[in-house]
Design a protein around this motif. Sequence first.
Motif, short mmCIF file in Angstrom:
data_model
loop_
_atom_site.label_atom_id
_atom_site.label_comp_id
_atom_site.label_asym_id
_atom_site.label_seq_id
_atom_site.Cartn_x
_atom_site.Cartn_y
_atom_site.Cartn_z
N TRP A 37 0.67 -1.24 0.16
CA TRP A 37 0.01 -0.04 0.10
C TRP A 37 1.00 1.12 -0.05
O TRP A 37 0.22 2.41 -0.31
CB TRP A 37 -0.83 -0.09 1.31
N ASP A 38 2.07 1.27 0.30
CA ASP A 38 2.96 2.16 0.35
C ASP A 38 3.56 2.94 -0.72
O ASP A 38 4.60 2.65 -1.27
CB ASP A 38 4.37 1.80 1.38
N ARG A 39 2.57 3.55 -1.50
CA ARG A 39 2.67 4.02 -2.95
C ARG A 39 2.54 5.39 -3.10
O ARG A 39 1.43 5.79 -3.26
CB ARG A 39 1.70 3.20 -3.74
N PHE A 40 3.50 6.26 -3.12
CA PHE A 40 3.49 7.77 -3.11
C PHE A 40 4.35 8.06 -4.42
O PHE A 40 5.48 8.42 -4.03
CB PHE A 40 3.89 8.40 -1.89
N GLN A 41 3.80 7.81 -5.45
CA GLN A 41 4.83 8.34 -6.58
C GLN A 41 3.85 9.61 -7.53
O GLN A 41 2.95 9.49 -7.64
CB GLN A 41 4.81 6.91 -7.44
N ARG A 42 4.85 9.98 -8.30
CA ARG A 42 4.49 11.06 -9.35
C ARG A 42 5.29 11.03 -10.42
O ARG A 42 6.39 10.92 -10.35
CB ARG A 42 4.22 12.38 -8.72
N ILE A 43 4.81 11.44 -11.60
CA ILE A 43 5.70 11.72 -12.55
C ILE A 43 5.51 13.24 -13.22
O ILE A 43 4.36 13.81 -13.26
CB ILE A 43 5.01 10.87 -14.04
N THR A 44 6.42 13.72 -13.43
CA THR A 44 6.67 15.26 -13.97
C THR A 44 7.28 14.90 -15.67
O THR A 44 8.13 14.23 -15.71
CB THR A 44 7.50 15.89 -13.17
N GLU A 45 6.35 15.44 -16.46
CA GLU A 45 6.75 15.26 -17.77
C GLU A 45 7.28 16.73 -18.39
O GLU A 45 6.64 17.77 -18.06
CB GLU A 45 5.63 14.79 -18.76
N TYR A 46 8.15 16.69 -19.17
CA TYR A 46 9.08 17.73 -19.85
C TYR A 46 8.80 17.73 -21.41
O TYR A 46 9.11 16.79 -21.94
CB TYR A 46 10.31 17.84 -19.42
N ASP A 47 8.51 18.81 -21.66
CA ASP A 47 8.69 19.17 -23.30
C ASP A 47 10.44 19.38 -23.72
O ASP A 47 10.88 19.76 -22.82
CB ASP A 47 7.94 20.38 -23.45
N LYS A 48 10.58 18.57 -24.69
CA LYS A 48 11.98 18.46 -25.01
C LYS A 48 12.62 19.99 -24.92
O LYS A 48 13.76 20.10 -24.40
CB LYS A 48 12.32 17.91 -26.65
N SER A 49 12.00 20.89 -25.09
CA SER A 49 12.39 22.46 -25.27
C SER A 49 12.69 22.80 -23.85
O SER A 49 13.22 23.81 -23.54
CB SER A 49 11.55 23.35 -26.01
N ASN A 50 12.25 22.23 -22.60
CA ASN A 50 12.49 22.51 -21.42
C ASN A 50 13.18 21.53 -20.46
O ASN A 50 13.28 21.63 -19.26
CB ASN A 50 11.20 22.45 -20.58
N TRP A 51 14.04 20.92 -21.45
CA TRP A 51 14.87 19.94 -20.50
C TRP A 51 16.20 19.53 -21.55
O TRP A 51 15.97 19.07 -22.45
CB TRP A 51 14.32 18.44 -20.29
N GLU A 52 17.15 19.82 -21.08
CA GLU A 52 18.56 19.71 -21.57
C GLU A 52 19.27 18.63 -20.99
O GLU A 52 19.46 18.35 -19.51
CB GLU A 52 19.36 20.73 -21.56
N ILE A 53 19.52 17.52 -21.97
CA ILE A 53 20.37 16.42 -21.29
C ILE A 53 21.31 16.09 -22.50
O ILE A 53 21.51 16.71 -23.59
CB ILE A 53 19.45 15.16 -21.34
N PRO A 54 22.28 15.31 -22.05
CA PRO A 54 23.49 15.05 -22.98
C PRO A 54 22.96 14.29 -24.32
O PRO A 54 21.87 13.51 -24.23
CB PRO A 54 24.33 13.95 -22.22
N GLU A 55 23.44 14.26 -25.53
CA GLU A 55 23.05 14.08 -26.82
C GLU A 55 22.81 12.29 -27.02
O GLU A 55 21.94 12.02 -27.52
CB GLU A 55 23.96 14.63 -27.92
N GLU A 56 23.70 11.91 -26.15
CA GLU A 56 23.59 10.39 -26.46
C GLU A 56 22.54 9.77 -25.46
O GLU A 56 22.37 8.47 -25.62
CB GLU A 56 24.87 9.80 -25.84
N LYS A 57 21.62 10.61 -24.63
CA LYS A 57 20.54 10.04 -23.96
C LYS A 57 19.33 10.09 -25.04
O LYS A 57 19.08 10.77 -25.83
CB LYS A 57 20.17 10.76 -22.73
N SER A 58 18.53 9.00 -24.94
CA SER A 58 17.33 8.89 -25.56
C SER A 58 16.31 9.52 -25.13
O SER A 58 16.12 10.17 -24.07
CB SER A 58 17.21 7.12 -26.10
N GLU A 59 14.85 9.32 -26.03
CA GLU A 59 13.77 10.01 -25.56
C GLU A 59 13.27 8.90 -24.44
O GLU A 59 12.32 9.68 -23.66
CB GLU A 59 12.86 9.92 -26.47
N ASN A 60 13.73 8.11 -23.78
CA ASN A 60 13.36 7.37 -22.58
C ASN A 60 14.18 7.83 -21.40
O ASN A 60 13.96 7.03 -20.20
CB ASN A 60 13.61 5.80 -22.93
N PHE A 61 14.91 8.69 -21.45
CA PHE A 61 15.73 9.09 -20.49
C PHE A 61 14.85 9.48 -19.16
O PHE A 61 13.87 10.34 -19.40
CB PHE A 61 16.76 10.12 -20.73
N MET A 62 15.19 9.01 -18.03
CA MET A 62 14.56 9.51 -17.01
C MET A 62 15.13 9.78 -15.56
O MET A 62 16.30 8.82 -15.62
CB MET A 62 13.33 8.62 -16.69
#
Length: 119
Positions: A37-62
């Motif tokens: 029952w101990d389930r306190f989870q949330r997802i925050t989603e970002y448009d690609k224009s609002n999140w900078e990650i290294p080029e080698e990371k894919s669209e599945n990066f989290m």
Amino acid sequence: MPLVKIEMFAGKALEYKKTVFDCVHEGLIEAFGIQVWDRFQRITEYDKSNWEIPEEKSENFMIIELTIFPGRTKEQKKAAIKIITDKLSQRLDISPTDIFIVMNEPPLDNWGMGGKQKS
């Protein structure tokens, strides 16, 4: 009572996000022995224009942030990282290099639940 925050790119299907939640929760059950029952989870989603990650990371990066009560051993934390990563890789075909997990352990007196300070 782990608090889970998952950050990812926007646009994933509801089923995909549910599977992410399940993989993380099952990993915490196995590694930390938390209750189902101990389930306190949330997802925050970002448009690609609002999140900078290294080029080698894919669209599945989290990034998965786990805020946990202090006291888990190094081995338990290592197990949580491995189990969660393995489950996400197996069920959603996410490369392990696209999964970042960080754990924060605020002291108990920094937790408040139901209007009361945890101690």
